[in-house]
Enzyme design. Structure first.
Site, short mmCIF file in Angstrom:
data_model
loop_
_atom_site.label_atom_id
_atom_site.label_comp_id
_atom_site.label_asym_id
_atom_site.label_seq_id
_atom_site.Cartn_x
_atom_site.Cartn_y
_atom_site.Cartn_z
N SER A 13 0.82 -1.21 0.00
CA SER A 13 0.00 0.00 0.00
C SER A 13 0.85 1.26 0.00
O SER A 13 2.03 1.26 0.37
CB SER A 13 -0.90 0.02 1.24
N1 SAH Z 1 -0.61 -5.44 4.04
C1 SAH Z 1 0.17 -5.69 2.84
C2 SAH Z 1 -0.57 -5.29 1.57
C3 SAH Z 1 -1.36 -6.42 1.15
S1 SAH Z 1 -2.08 -6.46 -0.44
C4 SAH Z 1 1.52 -5.03 2.88
O1 SAH Z 1 1.80 -4.27 3.81
O2 SAH Z 1 2.32 -5.30 1.99
C5 SAH Z 1 -3.41 -7.56 0.00
C6 SAH Z 1 -2.99 -8.94 0.34
O3 SAH Z 1 -4.17 -9.66 0.73
C7 SAH Z 1 -2.38 -9.72 -0.81
O4 SAH Z 1 -1.14 -10.22 -0.45
C8 SAH Z 1 -3.38 -10.84 -1.07
O5 SAH Z 1 -2.79 -12.07 -1.48
C9 SAH Z 1 -4.03 -10.98 0.30
N2 SAH Z 1 -5.34 -11.64 0.29
C10 SAH Z 1 -6.33 -11.53 -0.63
N3 SAH Z 1 -7.38 -12.30 -0.29
C11 SAH Z 1 -7.04 -12.93 0.87
C12 SAH Z 1 -7.69 -13.86 1.73
N4 SAH Z 1 -8.92 -14.34 1.47
N5 SAH Z 1 -7.04 -14.29 2.82
C13 SAH Z 1 -5.81 -13.84 3.12
N6 SAH Z 1 -5.13 -12.96 2.35
C14 SAH Z 1 -5.74 -12.51 1.25
#
Ligand code: SAH
Length: 216
Positions: A63
């Protein structure tokens, strides 16, 4: 980028975030303590200290720093609290939460992202984060209730399991809305009448996808 250039870029981002006025000094200090470049692959390191989202593995994104600051601040964290994060991604947000809260539990659907994130936090000697590969829709029941919950992937509604794993009076911060559109970043508090939310910003997050990823 040389070490000097990196130090300057980091300081400039810190000043930019302070001017944005979206978070307290304590939240900003936590952001300043975590080197964002460690959370990006070699091809994208030059984006580390720009205030924008950037690509990470598995087609996901880290993000934008302003949004990380805003979401962290909205959680109103205290040092004795436990936090559940849905969407570990690069591990950057988890590292920041871990600098403020007592313990962070983070769930990711890609094995590869979860393992890389755990490795980065080991390098930073951050040892109060637990990682799980699973479907974030289910939360992490064994460690509930959580004082705070943060979703870093967008859903059309807050998953029921997460509401049931939030402590009374707890705060949940999540991007809610349709995929491919702008979502509303909501800050919700669990009251006796259920979740009461307020909108804090318009955001664009990758979707919360059901199930654990089959490959990677
Ligand atoms: N917090 C992260 C940004 C994450 S982007 C950072 O600081 O880098 C969103 C993330 O959510 C992705 O890695 C994606 O794979 C994950 N995601 C999407 N659906 C999900 C689910 N059902 N359960 C767990 N993770 C999930």
């Amino acid at each position: 980028m040389s070490e000097d250039e990196e130090a300057i870029a980091r300081a400039e981002l810190a000043m930019h975030l302070r001017r944005q006025n979206v978070a307290s000094r304590a939240t900003l200090a936590a952001l300043e303590g975590v080197p964002r470049s460690l959370f990006l692959g070699a091809r994208h390191k030059r984006l580390a200290y720009q205030d924008r989202a950037a690509p990470i593995d598995c087609g996901q994104t880290i993000s934008q720093p302003t949004i990380v600051a805003m979401m962290t601040d909205a959680l109103e964290l205290r040092p004795d609290m436990t936090v559940l994060e849905i969407g570990t991604g690069s591990g950057y947000q988890a590292a920041i939460l871990a600098r403020i809260a007592a313990h962070v539990f983070t769930v990711e659907r890609y094995h590869m992202l979860s393992e890389l994130a755990a490795e980065r936090l080991r390098v930073l000697r951050i040892d109060n984060v637990s990682f799980k590969v699973g479907d974030g829709h289910d939360g992490w029941d064994e460690h509930a209730p959580f004082d705070r919950i943060i979703m870093t992937a967008a859903a059309v509604a807050v998953p029921e399991a997460l509401v049931s794993q939030l402590a009374p009076g707890g705060i949940l911060v999540a991007p809610i809305g349709d995929q491919g559109h702008t979502q509303e970043l909501l800050k919700c508090r669990l009251t006796a009448d259920g979740l009461e939310g307020e909108r804090i910003a318009d955001v664009r997050f990758v979707p919360l996808v059901p199930g654990v990823a089959g490959v990677l």
